[in-house]
Design an enzyme around this catalytic site. Structure first.
Site, PDB file in Angstrom:
ATOM      1  N   HIS A  30       0.846  -1.198   0.000  1.00  0.00           N
ATOM      2  CA  HIS A  30       0.000   0.000   0.000  1.00  0.00           C
ATOM      3  C   HIS A  30       0.879   1.244   0.000  1.00  0.00           C
ATOM      4  O   HIS A  30       1.258   1.740   1.070  1.00  0.00           O
ATOM      5  CB  HIS A  30      -0.904  -0.004   1.235  1.00  0.00           C
ATOM      6  CG  HIS A  30      -1.804  -1.190   1.325  1.00  0.00           C
ATOM      7  ND1 HIS A  30      -1.357  -2.431   1.713  1.00  0.00           N
ATOM      8  CD2 HIS A  30      -3.134  -1.319   1.064  1.00  0.00           C
ATOM      9  CE1 HIS A  30      -2.378  -3.282   1.710  1.00  0.00           C
ATOM     10  NE2 HIS A  30      -3.460  -2.640   1.313  1.00  0.00           N
ATOM     11  N   HIS A  70      -1.975  -1.045   7.206  1.00  0.00           N
ATOM     12  CA  HIS A  70      -1.631  -1.356   5.819  1.00  0.00           C
ATOM     13  C   HIS A  70      -0.584  -0.382   5.279  1.00  0.00           C
ATOM     14  O   HIS A  70       0.102  -0.685   4.303  1.00  0.00           O
ATOM     15  CB  HIS A  70      -2.888  -1.333   4.936  1.00  0.00           C
ATOM     16  CG  HIS A  70      -3.636  -0.036   4.986  1.00  0.00           C
ATOM     17  ND1 HIS A  70      -4.607   0.218   5.923  1.00  0.00           N
ATOM     18  CD2 HIS A  70      -3.563   1.077   4.217  1.00  0.00           C
ATOM     19  CE1 HIS A  70      -5.108   1.435   5.734  1.00  0.00           C
ATOM     20  NE2 HIS A  70      -4.481   1.977   4.700  1.00  0.00           N
ATOM     21  N   GLY A 160     -10.732   4.238   7.486  1.00  0.00           N
ATOM     22  CA  GLY A 160     -11.168   2.888   7.815  1.00  0.00           C
ATOM     23  C   GLY A 160     -11.201   2.637   9.310  1.00  0.00           C
ATOM     24  O   GLY A 160     -12.109   1.984   9.832  1.00  0.00           O
ATOM     25  N   ASN A 189      -7.986  11.531   3.875  1.00  0.00           N
ATOM     26  CA  ASN A 189      -7.749  11.606   2.425  1.00  0.00           C
ATOM     27  C   ASN A 189      -8.972  11.224   1.601  1.00  0.00           C
ATOM     28  O   ASN A 189      -8.936  11.297   0.368  1.00  0.00           O
ATOM     29  CB  ASN A 189      -6.542  10.750   2.023  1.00  0.00           C
ATOM     30  CG  ASN A 189      -6.726   9.275   2.355  1.00  0.00           C
ATOM     31  OD1 ASN A 189      -7.822   8.736   2.281  1.00  0.00           O
ATOM     32  ND2 ASN A 189      -5.631   8.607   2.724  1.00  0.00           N
ATOM     33  N   HIS A 264      -4.053   3.074  -3.558  1.00  0.00           N
ATOM     34  CA  HIS A 264      -4.252   2.590  -2.187  1.00  0.00           C
ATOM     35  C   HIS A 264      -3.510   1.287  -1.922  1.00  0.00           C
ATOM     36  O   HIS A 264      -2.725   1.204  -0.978  1.00  0.00           O
ATOM     37  CB  HIS A 264      -5.744   2.392  -1.902  1.00  0.00           C
ATOM     38  CG  HIS A 264      -6.017   1.715  -0.591  1.00  0.00           C
ATOM     39  ND1 HIS A 264      -6.109   2.407   0.591  1.00  0.00           N
ATOM     40  CD2 HIS A 264      -6.196   0.401  -0.271  1.00  0.00           C
ATOM     41  CE1 HIS A 264      -6.330   1.549   1.586  1.00  0.00           C
ATOM     42  NE2 HIS A 264      -6.393   0.328   1.089  1.00  0.00           N
ATOM     43  N   ARG A 361     -17.217 -18.621  39.355  1.00  0.00           N
ATOM     44  CA  ARG A 361     -17.046 -17.161  39.275  1.00  0.00           C
ATOM     45  C   ARG A 361     -16.786 -16.587  40.672  1.00  0.00           C
ATOM     46  O   ARG A 361     -16.032 -15.637  40.830  1.00  0.00           O
ATOM     47  CB  ARG A 361     -18.249 -16.489  38.623  1.00  0.00           C
ATOM     48  CG  ARG A 361     -19.563 -16.657  39.373  1.00  0.00           C
ATOM     49  CD  ARG A 361     -20.661 -15.782  38.814  1.00  0.00           C
ATOM     50  NE  ARG A 361     -21.940 -16.073  39.451  1.00  0.00           N
ATOM     51  CZ  ARG A 361     -22.980 -15.256  39.452  1.00  0.00           C
ATOM     52  NH1 ARG A 361     -22.907 -14.092  38.833  1.00  0.00           N
ATOM     53  NH2 ARG A 361     -24.101 -15.598  40.047  1.00  0.00           N
ATOM     54  N   SER A 388     -21.874  -9.423  38.073  1.00  0.00           N
ATOM     55  CA  SER A 388     -22.090 -10.775  37.560  1.00  0.00           C
ATOM     56  C   SER A 388     -20.772 -11.511  37.328  1.00  0.00           C
ATOM     57  O   SER A 388     -20.658 -12.697  37.607  1.00  0.00           O
ATOM     58  CB  SER A 388     -22.881 -10.724  36.247  1.00  0.00           C
ATOM     59  OG  SER A 388     -24.182 -10.217  36.461  1.00  0.00           O
ATOM     60  N   GLU A 414     -17.335  -4.592  24.960  1.00  0.00           N
ATOM     61  CA  GLU A 414     -16.520  -5.798  25.090  1.00  0.00           C
ATOM     62  C   GLU A 414     -15.294  -5.781  24.183  1.00  0.00           C
ATOM     63  O   GLU A 414     -14.186  -6.128  24.609  1.00  0.00           O
ATOM     64  CB  GLU A 414     -17.364  -7.045  24.792  1.00  0.00           C
ATOM     65  CG  GLU A 414     -18.501  -7.294  25.750  1.00  0.00           C
ATOM     66  CD  GLU A 414     -19.788  -6.587  25.357  1.00  0.00           C
ATOM     67  OE1 GLU A 414     -20.819  -6.805  26.036  1.00  0.00           O
ATOM     68  OE2 GLU A 414     -19.770  -5.819  24.360  1.00  0.00           O
ATOM     69  N   PHE A 440     -20.389 -13.324  24.974  1.00  0.00           N
ATOM     70  CA  PHE A 440     -19.990 -12.057  24.371  1.00  0.00           C
ATOM     71  C   PHE A 440     -18.504 -12.021  24.019  1.00  0.00           C
ATOM     72  O   PHE A 440     -18.001 -10.985  23.569  1.00  0.00           O
ATOM     73  CB  PHE A 440     -20.353 -10.891  25.289  1.00  0.00           C
ATOM     74  CG  PHE A 440     -21.821 -10.815  25.591  1.00  0.00           C
ATOM     75  CD1 PHE A 440     -22.763 -11.150  24.627  1.00  0.00           C
ATOM     76  CD2 PHE A 440     -22.275 -10.434  26.841  1.00  0.00           C
ATOM     77  CE1 PHE A 440     -24.117 -11.099  24.903  1.00  0.00           C
ATOM     78  CE2 PHE A 440     -23.624 -10.376  27.126  1.00  0.00           C
ATOM     79  CZ  PHE A 440     -24.553 -10.716  26.156  1.00  0.00           C
ATOM     80  N   HIS A 464     -20.536 -17.181  33.260  1.00  0.00           N
ATOM     81  CA  HIS A 464     -21.806 -17.649  32.697  1.00  0.00           C
ATOM     82  C   HIS A 464     -21.518 -18.493  31.455  1.00  0.00           C
ATOM     83  O   HIS A 464     -21.894 -18.173  30.343  1.00  0.00           O
ATOM     84  CB  HIS A 464     -22.739 -16.483  32.382  1.00  0.00           C
ATOM     85  CG  HIS A 464     -23.149 -15.689  33.590  1.00  0.00           C
ATOM     86  ND1 HIS A 464     -22.231 -15.064  34.398  1.00  0.00           N
ATOM     87  CD2 HIS A 464     -24.363 -15.444  34.132  1.00  0.00           C
ATOM     88  CE1 HIS A 464     -22.869 -14.454  35.394  1.00  0.00           C
ATOM     89  NE2 HIS A 464     -24.159 -14.681  35.262  1.00  0.00           N
ATOM     90  N   HIS A 476     -27.782 -16.075  25.323  1.00  0.00           N
ATOM     91  CA  HIS A 476     -26.729 -15.889  26.314  1.00  0.00           C
ATOM     92  C   HIS A 476     -26.017 -17.192  26.680  1.00  0.00           C
ATOM     93  O   HIS A 476     -25.047 -17.159  27.440  1.00  0.00           O
ATOM     94  CB  HIS A 476     -27.314 -15.267  27.587  1.00  0.00           C
ATOM     95  CG  HIS A 476     -27.620 -13.812  27.455  1.00  0.00           C
ATOM     96  ND1 HIS A 476     -28.395 -13.297  26.441  1.00  0.00           N
ATOM     97  CD2 HIS A 476     -27.236 -12.745  28.209  1.00  0.00           C
ATOM     98  CE1 HIS A 476     -28.490 -11.979  26.581  1.00  0.00           C
ATOM     99  NE2 HIS A 476     -27.791 -11.624  27.640  1.00  0.00           N
TER     100      HIS A 476
END
Length: 663
Positions: A30, A70, A160, A189, A264, A361, A388, A414, A440, A464, A476
């Site tokens: 690039h 890049h 980006g 740009n 690019h 936990r 939790s 997250e 998650f 969990h 979940h």
């Protein structure tokens, strides 16, 4: 350092020439972004960046992150020109096998590269972690009259990076925390791979960052070294993180391709390179840099002076605060406290003796209570699930924009949390851990992969862990997640079965210097398992014989986490029927797989039927030569946990039935 206009032009054009030549020789890469950001680089690296190429690991250096990775030839050119141990031959080997100039910058591969970038948005997010770590270290170690920690984190990023959602997560948090040592340059740009971005990226980016609470410097001419330099000075005096909006032309200097997506991600071609050389007045051949340009770029003399000045300050600090100076040195080296090992072993023994049946936990929180007291480098947090995940402990002190601490509520971020943790780990001085629900982990996935790629000590806490969370249902309930995390090379994945394994897992993750760990814990209570001292040691091998058979084993039960208790119950039922079986607990398959073939064979001898049980995907268990696997290859259901385990056949009775079916 100041340079005249002629010199700065030569310095910028040297970057352009090296970018054109290296990409052309590799026939890949690039060139456009390095050519467009050349003057930005001259302003920052030539006038403001505090670094010493002769000692790339100097603790109080400024950190530079090329988020739009890049554009890697920009940083390779800068490292070479300023005097790092990156010879010209490596630039000639750009993107070639085993070179130190891979397609995207890689931490640990190229001297002076602070973090691996390329997946857009993660570089700026790592940078938030760098800036956060700098603030925390300054708060913990600086004393009146003794400024030990005082450096900036600078980021180059493109359109980006700003389109990626993670940039919203990270930059919003950076503004909220007021990380004023973070200075980001937007290479505005207007071009991405598909062309002019106005059809898909038309937001008012300056207003967006102002809304985050950033200091925004608009409409800076990115090709004017003086203008960019003045903006940097202004940013350094702000009490907020700063976005410097640099308007640039991609491929600047290319007569026929500048300002287009054609420059690019492809070589310019020999004809266009010749035309570009003529257009910018560069009369030198490929990879030829005149001595005067090397001299103008050489940062070693200035860096040596800057580091020497810091060394004098450190010596004074050391005389005034010898214990703190030793602690700072230890933490920046990444060494653990001398008393860590004893504290870990004592707590593991305490867990064995106490014999609690609690959720893992909660066992994790208890372990944090024990280890946190001897690990001042611990920096914890959670993605809005502290109550939790149980990632806090009595020594946790929440931080915010005005209050120092060792615990951060990241909010529902997250992915941002995980990449910020990576930045904290890379900066040095801290061992970051952060929690969310296991399902998650999908949001965090690429940051986890980057941690593993960089071999850094980020500790990801996922609670969990299965259908055991019950009524929240399939959205979940984790099914494929544990197995998918185990597929990440160099990621250790621990799913302990009780308090003792939980404590051992935490200790192993903290000890591990060369890679990240996932610590996976249950919501529901897990039965305590008694062990010998030898078995406790064997936990560190990732898999071990927890319950030997009464007589010659006819089968081996392999289990992790909440299913270990099921396997132990099944063993009792089978023994009553005269079917002796061995129970193997395998809290970390990734660790077990690294053990010697002899050890693995003692735990899982060939020729004996093996049956695995885990409340999740069955796919990876077949590699151990299993005759059957009891697991879940569908999504879960919404119901109480006990009902779900029965529904999916995760019971001692069904495990016994499965064993009999293969004998």
């Amino acid at each position: 350092m100041t340079q005249g206009a002629k010199t700065t032009t030569l310095m910028a054009n040297a970057i352009r020439a090296l970018a054109m030549d290296a990409v052309q020789k590799a026939n890949s890469g690039h060139p456009g972004a390095p050519m467009g950001m050349a003057e930005m680089a001259v302003a920052l690296w030539g006038r403001h960046l505090k670094h010493n190429p002769s000692n790339p690991h100097w603790a109080d250096r400024d950190r530079f992150v090329l988020s739009n990775g890049h554009a890697s030839m920009l940083i390779y050119a800068l490292l070479h020109l300023t005097g790092y141990d990156l010879p010209l031959e490596e630039l000639k080997n750009f993107r070639q096998l085993h070179s130190k100039t891979p397609g995207h910058p890689e931490y640990g591969m190229t001297v002076g590269v602070e973090t691996t970038t390329g997946p857009l948005g993660q570089g700026i997010t790592n940078a938030v972690g760098f800036a956060l770590a700098e603030r925390l270290l300054a708060e913990q170690f600086n004393q009146p009259g003794h400024t030990l920690v005082n450096h900036y984190t600078y980021v180059f990023m493109g359109d980006g990076c700003l389109m990626e959602g993670i940039s919203h997560e990270a930059c919003s948090l950076a503004g909220t925390l007021g990380l004023n040592k973070l200075i980001a340059f937007w290479d505005d740009n207007g071009i991405s791979i598909d062309g002019h971005v106005h059809d898909w990226f038309a937001e008012d980016t300056p207003k967006r960052f102002e809304a985050y609470g950033w200091n925004v410097l608009r409409a800076v001419d990115g090709h004017d070294v003086e203008a960019v330099s003045a903006a940097i000075t202004a940013a350094q005096n702000s009490d907020k993180p700063t976005l410097i909006c640099c308007k640039t032309v991609i491929g600047q200097g290319s007569p026929n391709k500048a300002g287009t997506h054609d420059v690019h991600g492809a070589p310019l071609g020999n004809d266009e390179i010749a035309a570009s050389r003529a257009a910018i007045g560069w009369t030198h051949g490929p990879f030829e840099i005149p001595a005067e340009v090397y001299q103008a770029w050489d940062a070693r003399p200035r860096g040596a002076v800057q580091e020497a000045e810091w060394n004098e300050r450190f010596s004074a600090y050391q005389r005034a605060y010898p214990a703190a100076a030793a602690e700072f040195t230890r933490r920046m080296k990444g060494d653990l406290p001398q008393h860590f090992e004893m504290a870990a072993l004592e707590f593991i023994a305490k867990c064995r003796d106490k014999g609690e049946t609690i959720a893992s936990r909660k066992a994790s929180q208890n372990t944090l209570e024990a280890l946190g007291a001897v690990l001042p480098e611990f920096f914890g947090g959670s993605a809005d699930l502290t109550g939790s995940n149980l990632t806090n402990w009595s020594g946790s002190k929440s931080m915010n924009a005005s209050t120092a601490g060792n615990y951060l509520s990241y909010g529902v971020r997250e992915f941002g949390m995980s990449a910020i943790m990576n930045g904290i780990a890379l900066h040095g001085g801290f061992i970051p851990y952060g929690g969310t629900f296991l399902t998650f982990s999908d949001y965090s996935r690429n940051a986890l992969r980057m941690a593993a790629l960089m071999r850094i000590r980020s500790l990801f806490v996922f609670t969990h862990d299965s259908i055991g969370l019950g009524e929240d249902g399939p959205t979940h309930q984790s099914i494929e997640h544990v197995s998918s995390l185990r597929l990440i090379p160099n990621m250790d994945v621990w799913r302990p079965c009780d308090t003792t394994e939980t404590a051992a897992a935490w200790a192993a993750a903290v000890r591990r210097h060369n890679g990240p760990s996932c610590l996976i814990f249950s919501r529901q209570n897990l039965p305590f398992q008694s062990r010998t001292p030898e078995q406790i040691v064997d936990i560190n091998k990732g898999g071990y014989v927890l319950r030997e058979s009464e007589g010659l084993a006819r089968a081996i039960l392999i289990a992790t986490g909440s299913e270990v208790g099921i396997a132990v119950e099944a063993q009792k039922l089978l023994n009553a029927e005269g079917i002796p079986v061995r129970v193997v607990s395998m809290p970390a398959t990734t660790v077990f797989d690294r053990q010697s073939a002899d050890y693995r064979a003692t735990v899982l001898p060939p020729g004996i039927p093996k049956i695995a049980i885990e409340a999740g995907s069955t796919a990876l268990w077949w590699k151990y030569g299993c005759q059957a696997v009891v697991g879940i290859d569908t999504y879960g259901e919404s119901a109480p946990a006990g009902a779900l385990f029965k529904h999916f056949g995760l019971t001692a009775e069904n495990l016994c039935k499965t064993v009999k079916s293969v004998l």
